[in-house]
Enzyme design. Structure first.
Site, PDB file in Angstrom:
ATOM      1  N   ASP A 548      -0.109 -34.427 -38.122  1.00  0.00           N
ATOM      2  CA  ASP A 548      -0.423 -35.679 -37.424  1.00  0.00           C
ATOM      3  C   ASP A 548      -0.585 -35.343 -35.934  1.00  0.00           C
ATOM      4  O   ASP A 548      -0.289 -34.221 -35.514  1.00  0.00           O
ATOM      5  CB  ASP A 548       0.760 -36.640 -37.655  1.00  0.00           C
ATOM      6  CG  ASP A 548       0.433 -38.064 -37.267  1.00  0.00           C
ATOM      7  OD1 ASP A 548      -0.738 -38.362 -36.961  1.00  0.00           O
ATOM      8  OD2 ASP A 548       1.358 -38.884 -37.272  1.00  0.00           O
ATOM      9  N   GLU A 551      -4.985 -34.589 -32.347  1.00  0.00           N
ATOM     10  CA  GLU A 551      -6.260 -34.846 -31.620  1.00  0.00           C
ATOM     11  C   GLU A 551      -6.430 -33.937 -30.404  1.00  0.00           C
ATOM     12  O   GLU A 551      -7.570 -33.600 -30.118  1.00  0.00           O
ATOM     13  CB  GLU A 551      -6.313 -36.327 -31.207  1.00  0.00           C
ATOM     14  CG  GLU A 551      -6.421 -37.277 -32.385  1.00  0.00           C
ATOM     15  CD  GLU A 551      -5.114 -37.431 -33.176  1.00  0.00           C
ATOM     16  OE1 GLU A 551      -4.040 -37.211 -32.570  1.00  0.00           O
ATOM     17  OE2 GLU A 551      -5.159 -37.741 -34.369  1.00  0.00           O
ATOM     18  N   ASP A 623      -3.735 -44.928 -38.222  1.00  0.00           N
ATOM     19  CA  ASP A 623      -2.785 -46.035 -38.153  1.00  0.00           C
ATOM     20  C   ASP A 623      -3.480 -47.390 -38.254  1.00  0.00           C
ATOM     21  O   ASP A 623      -3.795 -48.021 -37.254  1.00  0.00           O
ATOM     22  CB  ASP A 623      -1.972 -45.929 -36.867  1.00  0.00           C
ATOM     23  CG  ASP A 623      -1.158 -44.642 -36.842  1.00  0.00           C
ATOM     24  OD1 ASP A 623      -1.020 -43.998 -37.913  1.00  0.00           O
ATOM     25  OD2 ASP A 623      -0.672 -44.273 -35.768  1.00  0.00           O
TER      26      ASP A 623
END
Ligand SMILES: *[C@@H]1O[C@H](CO)[C@@H](O)[C@H](O)[C@H]1NC(C)=O
Length: 964
Positions: A548, A551, A623
């Site tokens: 997770d 980015e 999300d």
């Protein structure tokens, strides 16, 4: 027990979360955290450039042209130099040299590259020595695994007169079926198939490359008026946003190119966006966007739906579709990228009566590196794109089952209780997930010992029912003295660096952190060490990984990410590689898992991704929130990922933020049963929502949905297998099966599921008890649950009471099921099969079935079963035939499944007159024959008959036939 634990954790996580909430107040989306095109100087400048060109119309005189004296064609490559005319510092005209190559690949794909002539002799003054003195040219190196060898068979078909005019024609591709036409001035590269232009580069003359130049010295401005202009251009040399300043040591270096799809009204792809499948225009107008679609991997946190805003991942692949024709392009660039889309009116262009789609690709840095795939149909385009960037990694079978996740399962007892409840309520599942709270203070590769004292025992318990544990490991490493992982990372200089070459630190879950630089091969090796057997997860093999925040997400960084002037391995700036970083991290995790156990197929879920990420595992859409709008947007998002090579995709079932009503939760499970990646997940502040907590009738409906998924697993797995070798996605748009029906191109609230021919239309509206499902072609369609027949192109009304998922089965396909309830996918591996056959208009059907051990790499050595089943209306025989070359290794695998049999065959739509009064059928296998009982029924309207063969006793290995 569970409550007490969770309360404690809510307090811990809640405080961190409250801090975040204060920093970033919760509106629906934090728009102000992210740039608009106007706020991004290179996007703004290129858009203004496009407006200027547009306003000049035919009089637009682009400063870019090919110097035709430089053009050569040899060995499948047309190359030369593009000259960009500029004024030098004295105001005199001069040229910047931009070498270009048009490479014709053996796969039939063409590659157009433009670089800037390297100045090794004289580095531009003002460039820090610490930065690589070249334009970033490695995006293809990370994304592309395919063969880039030029095709010797491409031929020069240019006539002498054309050459004199600076026009070049190259025939290439299979049977030289494609043609590229390059014009020097105005510069234009058109790709033809079937005598028509399909893709045109620079048709509108928007090619642009901010050439490198020294930063003007402000003290000289008085003497040199041309400099004033350069400094005046806002943000060209330095740019601030949201309190951070990007130092831009190389100055402006953006690139841009326009691509026209003549006669194509629809373009698709460029995930990730929470928007329609058929991309909208981006320059205003009703129903359109005003902003370009943006590709810039960010932790978007409660994203907006129907928006072109950037999200967690970036695949700069676009497909254009018109009647019976499909093409694709891939813009290999990992920098911040904006894409404008407009559609010309029918009579504006000379391409006949259809609209054309015009796109404008703008990236912050790098080289122009555009791949063009000419189809001619969608499956060819996906195959061509897969040959470039790789195919979906074949997942282990358990990864295709249902996953139960929550932020967080708080302790070993909590995990054991959830696990036991699945069995108590007889709901199958394959993996339970642990979010960040399992760690000690968010230090990865540690366990919070007070709650997880015996993680290995926990895994061994799960393994009793062949279940897995998935744990999260993010790329931010807590900066803490004494934390081994950090100390090794830091000492080895394996972290992302600041523009000054120091370790870059920022804030994320653990507080102050460093970020592993997975572009560095040494960092990837270091990562492997962390996963070594005996370390973090002991010697267990039933644990899987979740990546997770890759980015990367940096809570206090610009646009919630790393600064663009930060440095990576090779002294490349972060701006050059931003969109690629998450993929290298995902890859490093997959590689580490493979190194740990080379026999076992890894499973790694990622949030951030780039072109090629399909090779490393699965992705989810980040999300989302527990509301109907978010359920609705999933289908178009899955379609976009799927056609851009990323088949293994899902969305959080139930919605991450907030609390779904039981109805929303149930409808979400009914939809989720058809997501390639199927996981329930929930935010730490949301109420517990494991399926049994919903109560009746919801729990039973959720159970039914999950069990339906498990029934269909053999077919789902077969679809994954196909994606893994030819790139055809699992979630399929209407045009894949109905490429002639333009009316269906835009439909993005339903999809075909894998090889099954199932047309699925999830219910995404509160209170809906019926729906309109669109039949895109002339086939027969049967209601999957009651066999009612629907036919004729157009919308059909379908009842969708709460207990029903609207699914139609397209005639002509064979579905392979396993109907017995087991607690996990692995436990089903030797169960007998059921074949469900829906006959097409002519009474035929066929279907593929793939099976292997579901977890090891042995399938690479032939240890698999690949069969084709077909029912033939001529002789009323159902046959099973092999699709694999028989080999020793497949035989040894076959021995392990030699008792797996077909236990039921359901034949829908058979003309029972042909049975006369027979109540048995004859089965033939291995030179023996026997009869099996059948049962004949009819739908309530008497229109469709259903013949069920009970226990035909044919074995799944070896050929067999059944005579009806
Ligand atoms: C993936 O990892 C392998 C092995 O470490 C490496 O060779 C390759 O370049 C990596 N690719 C990406 C995209 O990170």
């Amino acid at each position: 027990m569970v409550m007490a634990n969770s309360l404690k954790f809510v307090t811990v996580a809640c405080c961190l979360f409250v801090v975040l909430l204060m920093a970033y107040p919760v509106e629906s989306a934090k728009r102000y955290l992210f740039k608009t095109c106007e706020q991004s100087s290179f996007c703004r400048r290129n858009r203004e450039y496009a407006d200027l060109a547009q306003s000049k119309g035919a009089a637009w005189d682009s400063p870019y042209a090919i110097d035709s004296s430089t053009v050569q064609f040899d060995g499948g490559v047309l190359q030369g130099t593009i000259l960009k005319s500029i004024l030098d510092s004295k105001g005199d005209p001069t040229n910047v040299e931009l070498p270009f190559q048009l490479v014709f690949l053996e796969s039939g794909t063409a590659r157009f590259m433009v670089d800037e002539k390297q100045r090794t002799d004289s580095p531009i003054s003002g460039f820090p020595e610490s930065i690589t003195q070249r334009r970033y040219n490695e995006a293809s190196k990370w994304a592309v695994t395919g063969d880039l060898t030029p095709d010797d068979n491409a031929i020069d078909a240019t006539t002498d007169n054309e050459r004199k005019d600076g026009v070049y024609k190259i025939k290439f591709g299979p049977d030289r079926y494609f043609e590229a036409v390059v014009e020097s001035k105005p510069l234009r590269v058109a790709f033809y198939r079937d005598g028509e232009p399909q893709v045109i580069l620079n048709d509108r003359g928007l090619i642009n490359m901010d050439h490198w130049r020294a930063k003007p010295d402000p003290s000289q401005i008085n003497d040199d008026p041309s400099l004033k202009n350069e400094l005046d251009i806002k943000d060209m040399w330095e740019e601030s946003f949201g309190g951070s300043t990007d130092t831009k040591p190389k100055g402006p270096e953006s690139i841009a190119l326009d691509v026209t799809f003549p006669g194509y009204e629809h373009v698709f792809g460029i995930p990730e966006h929470a928007d329609k499948f058929s991309l909208r225009e981006t320059r205003g107008g009703e129903g359109n966007h005003n902003e370009p679609y943006r590709l810039f991997n960010v932790d978007i946190f409660e994203y907006e739906v129907n928006s072109p805003m950037a999200m967690y991942g970036a695949i700069p692949f676009m497909q254009a579709q018109k009647k019976k024709s499909s093409v694709g392009i891939f813009w290999a660039n990992g920098a911040d990228t904006w894409i404008d889309i407009v559609k010309s009116k029918p009579n504006e262009q000379s391409f006949g009566v259809k609209k054309s789609t015009e796109t404008h690709w703008i990236s912050e840095s790098g080289i122009i590196d555009m791949y063009v795939m000419l189809g001619p149909d969608p499956t060819s385009v996906y195959h061509q794109y897969g040959l470039l960037t790789g195919f979906t990694a074949l997942p282990p079978i358990y990864a295709v089952g249902y996953h139960q996740c929550r932020w967080n399962y708080n302790s070993e007892d909590d995990v054991a209780e959830v696990d036991a409840n699945f069995d108590k309520y007889e709901i199958p599942y394959d993996a339970i997930w642990l979010d960040i709270e399992y760690t000690e203070n968010k230090k990865y590769f540690t366990w919070l010992k007070s709650m997880f004292p015996t993680p290995e025992k926990m895994m061994q318990n799960l393994d009793k029912r062949k279940r897995k544990l998935v744990v999260i490991i993010d790329p931010h490493i807590k900066k803490e003295a004494g934390y081994k992982t950090y100390e090794t990372l830091s000492k080895g200089e394996l972290a992302i660096k600041t523009s000054e070459g120091q370790e870059y630190n920022g804030w994320c879950w653990p507080g102050e952190s460093a970020w592993i630089d997975t572009f560095n091969p040494k960092a990837a090796d270091f990562w492997k060490d962390q996963y070594k057997p005996g370390k973090f997860c002991g010697y267990e093999n039933n644990f899987l990984m979740w990546n997770d925040m890759n980015e990367p997400s940096v809570f206090n960084g610009p646009e919630v990410s790393a600064p663009r002037d930060a440095l990576h391995y090779g002294n490349w700036e972060h701006r050059d590689v931003h969109n690629i970083y998450g993929a290298t991290y995902h890859n490093a995790t997959q590689q580490a898992m493979l190194a740990r156990n080379p026999r076992q197929r890894p499973f790694v879920l990622t949030r951030s991704f780039f072109a090629g990420s399909q090779r490393y595992g699965a992705v989810w859409t980040g999300d989302n929130a527990a509301s109907w709008d978010y359920l609705k947007i999933v289908t178009p998002m899955l379609l976009s990922h799927s056609i851009a090579g990323f088949s293994f995709v899902g969305a959080d079932v139930g919605g991450f933020f907030g609390n779904p009503t039981p109805e929303l939760l149930t409808r979400w499970y009914q939809a989720g049963a058809f997501y390639p990646f199927f996981r329930g997940h929930a935010h730490i502040e949301s109420k517990r929502r494991e399926p049994w907590l919903a109560g009746e009738p919801y729990t039973s409906l959720i159970r039914n949905a999950i069990r339906l998924r498990y029934q269909l697993l053999p077919s789902v797995y077969t679809a994954f297998h196909r994606a893994s070798f030819d790139g055809v996605p699992i979630v399929r748009p209407m045009f894949l099966l109905a490429p002639e029906n333009e009316e269906a191109f835009e439909i993005d609230d339903q999809f075909f599921f894998g090889e099954t021919g199932l047309l699925v239309k999830p219910i995404v509206e509160e209170g809906a008890r019926s729906t309109e499902i669109y039949i895109p072609d002339d086939e027969l369609y049967y209601d999957y649950f009651d066999e009612t027949i629907y036919e004729g192109i157009g919308y059909k009304h379908l009842d969708a009471p709460f207990e029903k998922i609207p699914i139609l089965a397209r005639g002509g396909h064979i579905i392979v099921r396993r109907d017995r309830y087991r607690r996990s996918a692995t436990l089903m591996s030797h169960d007998p099969l059921t074949l469900v056959i829906h006959l097409d208009r002519s009474g035929n059907a066929g279907g593929v079935f793939y099976m292997d051990d579901g977890e090891t790499m042995a399938y690479n050595r032939g240890a698999f079963l690949h069969r084709f089943f077909m029912f033939n209306a001529q002789d009323n025989i159902l046959r099973s035939r092999s699709m694999q070359p028989s080999g020793a290794s497949s035989r040894s695998y076959e021995k392990t499944i030699d008792e797996v049999r077909i236990e039921k065959i359901i034949l829908v739509g058979f003309n029972t007159d042909k049975l006369k009064s027979a109540r048995t059928v004859e089965a033939f296998q291995d030179k023996k024959s026997w009869s099996a009982d059948i049962h004949v029924a009819e739908t309530s309207d008497g229109k469709v008959s259903v013949v069920t063969v009970r226990d035909p006793k044919v074995l799944v290995i070896g050929d067999w036939s059944i005579q009806f």
